[in-house]
Design a protein around this motif. Structure first.
Motif, PDB file in Angstrom:
ATOM      1  N   ASP A   1       0.860  -1.182   0.000  1.00 42.94           N
ATOM      2  CA  ASP A   1       0.000   0.000   0.000  1.00 42.94           C
ATOM      3  C   ASP A   1       0.897   1.232   0.000  1.00 42.94           C
ATOM      4  OD1 ASP A   1      -2.314  -1.541   0.138  1.00 42.94           O
ATOM      5  OD2 ASP A   1      -2.320  -1.534   2.339  1.00 42.94           O
ATOM      6  N   VAL A   2       0.534   2.221  -0.797  1.00 43.39           N
ATOM      7  CA  VAL A   2       1.371   3.416  -0.911  1.00 43.39           C
ATOM      8  C   VAL A   2       0.722   4.612  -0.226  1.00 43.39           C
ATOM      9  CG1 VAL A   2       2.483   5.034  -2.509  1.00 43.39           C
ATOM     10  CG2 VAL A   2       2.459   2.586  -3.029  1.00 43.39           C
ATOM     11  N   ILE A   3      -0.448   5.033  -0.705  1.00 43.87           N
ATOM     12  CA  ILE A   3      -1.125   6.201  -0.148  1.00 43.87           C
ATOM     13  C   ILE A   3      -2.280   5.734   0.731  1.00 43.87           C
ATOM     14  CG2 ILE A   3      -2.378   8.327  -0.659  1.00 43.87           C
ATOM     15  CD1 ILE A   3      -0.939   8.394  -3.366  1.00 43.87           C
ATOM     16  N   VAL A   4      -2.273   6.132   1.975  1.00 45.85           N
ATOM     17  CA  VAL A   4      -3.329   5.771   2.922  1.00 45.85           C
ATOM     18  C   VAL A   4      -3.774   7.042   3.639  1.00 45.85           C
ATOM     19  CG1 VAL A   4      -3.960   4.399   4.935  1.00 45.85           C
ATOM     20  CG2 VAL A   4      -2.365   3.456   3.238  1.00 45.85           C
ATOM     21  N   ASP A   5      -5.060   7.353   3.543  1.00 46.74           N
ATOM     22  CA  ASP A   5      -5.636   8.532   4.201  1.00 46.74           C
ATOM     23  C   ASP A   5      -4.866   9.805   3.867  1.00 46.74           C
ATOM     24  OD1 ASP A   5      -7.599   6.968   5.405  1.00 46.74           O
ATOM     25  OD2 ASP A   5      -6.336   6.535   7.144  1.00 46.74           O
ATOM     26  N   GLY A   6      -4.532   9.959   2.593  1.00 52.59           N
ATOM     27  CA  GLY A   6      -3.935  11.203   2.137  1.00 52.59           C
ATOM     28  C   GLY A   6      -2.478  11.395   2.493  1.00 52.59           C
ATOM     29  N   SER A   7      -1.770  10.327   2.839  1.00 51.57           N
ATOM     30  CA  SER A   7      -0.351  10.458   3.128  1.00 51.57           C
ATOM     31  C   SER A   7       0.370   9.163   2.773  1.00 51.57           C
ATOM     32  CB  SER A   7      -0.113  10.816   4.595  1.00 51.57           C
ATOM     33  OG  SER A   7      -0.514   9.748   5.434  1.00 51.57           O
ATOM     34  N   ILE A   8       1.698   9.249   2.683  1.00 51.55           N
ATOM     35  CA  ILE A   8       2.533   8.084   2.411  1.00 51.55           C
ATOM     36  C   ILE A   8       3.388   7.817   3.644  1.00 51.55           C
ATOM     37  CG2 ILE A   8       4.390   7.129   0.991  1.00 51.55           C
ATOM     38  CD1 ILE A   8       3.454   8.975  -1.274  1.00 51.55           C
ATOM     39  N   GLU A   9       3.232   6.639   4.218  1.00 56.19           N
ATOM     40  CA  GLU A   9       4.123   6.239   5.295  1.00 56.19           C
ATOM     41  C   GLU A   9       5.437   5.807   4.666  1.00 56.19           C
ATOM     42  OE1 GLU A   9       4.427   3.064   9.026  1.00 56.19           O
ATOM     43  OE2 GLU A   9       2.522   3.327   7.940  1.00 56.19           O
ATOM     44  N   VAL A  10       6.513   6.474   5.028  1.00 56.89           N
ATOM     45  CA  VAL A  10       7.800   6.234   4.378  1.00 56.89           C
ATOM     46  C   VAL A  10       8.278   4.817   4.696  1.00 56.89           C
ATOM     47  CG1 VAL A  10      10.157   7.061   4.095  1.00 56.89           C
ATOM     48  CG2 VAL A  10       8.310   8.685   4.592  1.00 56.89           C
ATOM     49  N   PRO A  11       8.538   4.004   3.667  1.00 56.13           N
ATOM     50  CA  PRO A  11       8.898   2.603   3.910  1.00 56.13           C
ATOM     51  C   PRO A  11      10.197   2.454   4.695  1.00 56.13           C
ATOM     52  CG  PRO A  11       8.228   2.915   1.625  1.00 56.13           C
ATOM     53  CD  PRO A  11       8.365   4.279   2.226  1.00 56.13           C
ATOM     54  N   GLU A  12      10.243   1.432   5.535  1.00 58.02           N
ATOM     55  CA  GLU A  12      11.445   1.107   6.298  1.00 58.02           C
ATOM     56  C   GLU A  12      12.196  -0.079   5.692  1.00 58.02           C
ATOM     57  OE1 GLU A  12      13.054   2.539   8.721  1.00 58.02           O
ATOM     58  OE2 GLU A  12      11.656   4.211   8.813  1.00 58.02           O
ATOM     59  N   LYS A  13      11.621  -0.684   4.668  1.00 53.75           N
ATOM     60  CA  LYS A  13      12.329  -1.774   4.003  1.00 53.75           C
ATOM     61  C   LYS A  13      13.491  -1.213   3.181  1.00 53.75           C
ATOM     62  CE  LYS A  13       8.831  -3.696   1.849  1.00 53.75           C
ATOM     63  NZ  LYS A  13       8.061  -4.711   1.083  1.00 53.75           N
ATOM     64  N   PRO A  14      14.481  -2.039   2.837  1.00 54.23           N
ATOM     65  CA  PRO A  14      15.646  -1.543   2.104  1.00 54.23           C
ATOM     66  C   PRO A  14      15.282  -0.914   0.759  1.00 54.23           C
ATOM     67  CG  PRO A  14      16.102  -3.701   3.022  1.00 54.23           C
ATOM     68  CD  PRO A  14      14.637  -3.448   3.231  1.00 54.23           C
ATOM     69  N   GLY A  15      16.071   0.063   0.346  1.00 57.71           N
ATOM     70  CA  GLY A  15      15.844   0.747  -0.923  1.00 57.71           C
ATOM     71  C   GLY A  15      14.604   1.611  -0.871  1.00 57.71           C
ATOM     72  N   LEU A  16      13.878   1.629  -1.974  1.00 58.91           N
ATOM     73  CA  LEU A  16      12.624   2.389  -1.996  1.00 58.91           C
ATOM     74  C   LEU A  16      11.553   1.738  -1.133  1.00 58.91           C
ATOM     75  CD1 LEU A  16      12.328   3.416  -5.763  1.00 58.91           C
ATOM     76  CD2 LEU A  16      13.262   4.748  -3.859  1.00 58.91           C
ATOM     77  N   GLY A  17      11.677   0.435  -0.923  1.00 56.70           N
ATOM     78  CA  GLY A  17      10.741  -0.250  -0.038  1.00 56.70           C
ATOM     79  C   GLY A  17       9.448  -0.682  -0.690  1.00 56.70           C
ATOM     80  N   VAL A  18       9.400  -0.686  -2.020  1.00 57.81           N
ATOM     81  CA  VAL A  18       8.229  -1.202  -2.729  1.00 57.81           C
ATOM     82  C   VAL A  18       8.678  -2.233  -3.753  1.00 57.81           C
ATOM     83  CG1 VAL A  18       6.688   0.759  -2.399  1.00 57.81           C
ATOM     84  CG2 VAL A  18       8.301   0.787  -4.300  1.00 57.81           C
ATOM     85  N   THR A  19       7.798  -3.189  -4.031  1.00 56.62           N
ATOM     86  CA  THR A  19       8.112  -4.312  -4.906  1.00 56.62           C
ATOM     87  C   THR A  19       7.169  -4.311  -6.093  1.00 56.62           C
ATOM     88  OG1 THR A  19       8.712  -5.587  -2.941  1.00 56.62           O
ATOM     89  CG2 THR A  19       8.410  -6.812  -5.014  1.00 56.62           C
ATOM     90  N   LEU A  20       7.728  -4.231  -7.289  1.00 55.05           N
ATOM     91  CA  LEU A  20       6.897  -4.267  -8.490  1.00 55.05           C
ATOM     92  C   LEU A  20       6.139  -5.586  -8.585  1.00 55.05           C
ATOM     93  CD1 LEU A  20       8.888  -2.805 -11.522  1.00 55.05           C
ATOM     94  CD2 LEU A  20       6.848  -1.857 -10.457  1.00 55.05           C
ATOM     95  N   ASP A  21       4.861  -5.491  -8.948  1.00 58.90           N
ATOM     96  CA  ASP A  21       4.073  -6.665  -9.276  1.00 58.90           C
ATOM     97  C   ASP A  21       4.221  -6.903 -10.775  1.00 58.90           C
ATOM     98  OD1 ASP A  21       1.897  -8.340 -10.144  1.00 58.90           O
ATOM     99  OD2 ASP A  21       0.903  -7.948  -8.230  1.00 58.90           O
ATOM    100  N   ARG A  22       5.028  -7.873 -11.145  1.00 64.05           N
ATOM    101  CA  ARG A  22       5.341  -8.083 -12.563  1.00 64.05           C
ATOM    102  C   ARG A  22       4.102  -8.394 -13.381  1.00 64.05           C
ATOM    103  NH1 ARG A  22      10.107  -9.078 -14.769  1.00 64.05           N
ATOM    104  NH2 ARG A  22       9.306 -10.817 -16.011  1.00 64.05           N
ATOM    105  N   ASP A  23       3.136  -9.112 -12.812  1.00 70.81           N
ATOM    106  CA  ASP A  23       1.920  -9.426 -13.552  1.00 70.81           C
ATOM    107  C   ASP A  23       1.129  -8.150 -13.858  1.00 70.81           C
ATOM    108  OD1 ASP A  23       2.517 -12.123 -13.488  1.00 70.81           O
ATOM    109  OD2 ASP A  23       1.333 -12.503 -11.678  1.00 70.81           O
ATOM    110  N   ALA A  24       1.044  -7.245 -12.876  1.00 68.41           N
ATOM    111  CA  ALA A  24       0.314  -5.992 -13.089  1.00 68.41           C
ATOM    112  C   ALA A  24       1.034  -5.119 -14.105  1.00 68.41           C
ATOM    113  CB  ALA A  24       0.160  -5.248 -11.759  1.00 68.41           C
ATOM    114  N   VAL A  25       2.361  -5.077 -14.033  1.00 71.12           N
ATOM    115  CA  VAL A  25       3.125  -4.300 -15.000  1.00 71.12           C
ATOM    116  C   VAL A  25       2.928  -4.862 -16.403  1.00 71.12           C
ATOM    117  CG1 VAL A  25       5.451  -3.607 -15.716  1.00 71.12           C
ATOM    118  CG2 VAL A  25       4.832  -3.555 -13.291  1.00 71.12           C
ATOM    119  N   ALA A  26       3.019  -6.189 -16.528  1.00 73.52           N
ATOM    120  CA  ALA A  26       2.859  -6.831 -17.838  1.00 73.52           C
ATOM    121  C   ALA A  26       1.481  -6.556 -18.427  1.00 73.52           C
ATOM    122  CB  ALA A  26       3.093  -8.331 -17.710  1.00 73.52           C
TER     123      ALA A  26
END
Length: 411
Positions: free
Chosen positions: A373-398
């Motif tokens: 989840d990226v935007i929740v209630d009008g804000s972005i909680e900054v990810p704590e996972k390494p890097g940008l902290g988001v993982t592309l869904d290859r099926d959705a991209v395709a």
């Protein structure tokens, strides 16, 4: 098919300011899993409400970083053109590699424009990759964190974009149903009173119409939301000053890009003529161009577009200059979740961050491109996972590729 990585460019092949690791003598062992080399750079274009160019950088450590360049023709070809300058390099040297590309691409326009945009996408991917290698979130690479959440402002639209009440209805819906407390509407909409669209002049009736839109929206939401209004570089200096003056009685968060971007003297004159806050920046490149806006007092709020202006570190540099003049930063953004989250990392790392734009609320599958989840209630909680902290869904991209495009390789 043209192999853009093999194009001949004497400027790139001979430069006294050669910044490759080999030329600079950056060959020492680093240890701790930091001896990593770039093995490939690929792009994929997604057909969103803009044709987003995603960038992926691969390494011999089996780790890849994903970035995004501002949309536009020619960006994938330019990134392919730069691939030879990155192969074999250590992706942790983000700043040197950025300057290396700027220098190598000087003959192809790295002062501003689409070449800077292409470099921006690579730079974002390097931050994602470096964060993964070092096992830290990207904001940590930028100096740490001022805030856990970054505010988002929603760029709003309605089919009846010139109807003040329709705009007010949509503003109320976005606030009440979608949970945003920061909005933006277009103000360069037809009033029906135009005589000549080429001369940039606003007739009195056109100004009254735009004031009616501002009044209807701001009065409807009152203190529940801040509201900005975008002019898309449409008006003459005189018309912009008259419009801004008429908007002074209203709670306008900012008036964006009222005049064309090229003449900074006119921009400064308009900004200094009014108490209506003026925002500019998305059509300027790198800190060198935005610095002039800030230092000359030509902007009240600066609005760099991260995957266009030069990337994450360059946006940080712009924010640092702006902070010396007590100018807030509201990042323009029409990107996929990748560059949007990159902007949130920068927004977390600078003190003068105001908000990050979200331009895809009418696109039902925007968040499907990543697993989180990226935007929740009008804000972005900054990810704590390494890097940008988001993982592309290859099926959705395709599923949403631009016609004729191919998905880049898995990691």
């Amino acid at each position: 098919m043209v192999d853009y990585s093999e194009l001949h460019d004497p400027n790139a092949e001979y430069t006294m300011r050669e910044l490759s690791a080999e030329t600079m003598g950056v060959t020492g062992e680093r240890g701790g899993g930091r001896d990593v080399e770039i093995t490939d750079v690929q792009t994929t274009m997604v057909d969103g409400n803009f044709p987003w160019t995603l960038v992926r950088i691969y390494t011999d450590a089996g780790v890849a970083g994903t970035g995004e360049a501002y949309w536009g023709a020619g960006v994938p070809e330019l990134i392919e053109r730069m691939k030879p300058f990155l192969l074999g390099e250590n992706p942790l040297d983000i700043d040197r590699l950025y300057e290396h590309l700027i220098q190598k691409m000087s003959g192809e326009g790295s002062v501003e424009g689409v070449t800077v945009t292409a470099i921006s996408g690579i730079e974002v991917a390097l931050h994602d990759l470096a964060g993964k290698i070092l096992d830290i979130p990207a904001y940590q690479l930028l100096g740490g964190k001022y805030r856990d959440e970054v505010r988002v402002y929603c760029d709003c639209h309605t089919e009846a974009e010139a109807d003040p009440e329709a705009c007010a209805d949509e503003a109320e819906r976005v606030v009440e149903e979608l949970g945003y407390d920061a909005l933006k509407f277009d103000l360069d909409v037809p009033s029906g009173l135009e005589k000549d669209r080429a001369n940039r002049h606003l007739r009195p009736g056109e100004i009254r119409h735009k004031v009616e839109i501002v009044e209807a929206v701001t009065e409807r939401v009152k203190d529940r939301a801040d509201v900005a209004f975008d002019c898309h570089w449409t008006f003459s200096g005189g018309s912009a000053k008259r419009l801004a003056e008429k908007l002074e009685p209203y709670d306008v968060w900012w008036l964006e890009d009222p005049v064309p971007p090229e003449n900074l003297d006119v921009q400064e004159e308009v900004t200094k003529s009014t108490t209506t806050p003026i925002t500019v920046g998305e059509n300027r490149y790198r800190v060198t161009e935005l610095r002039r806006l800030i230092e000359d007092g030509a902007v009240d709020i600066v609005a760099p577009d991260l995957p266009k202006v030069g990337g994450m570190r360059e946006t940080r540099k712009i924010a640092d200059v702006a902070n010396q003049y007590y100018v807030p930063v509201a990042m323009h953004n029409v990107a996929s979740p990748i560059a949007t989250v990159a902007a949130a990392h920068v927004g977390a790392a600078v003190p003068n961050s105001l908000a990050v734009e979200y331009h895809s609320y009418e696109l039902g599958w925007w968040e499907d491109l990543v697993e989180e989840d990226v935007i929740v209630d009008g804000s972005i909680e900054v990810p704590e996972k390494p890097g940008l902290g988001v993982t592309l869904d290859r099926d959705a991209v395709a599923k949403h590729l631009v016609d004729g495009e191919e998905l880049f390789d898995p990691v």
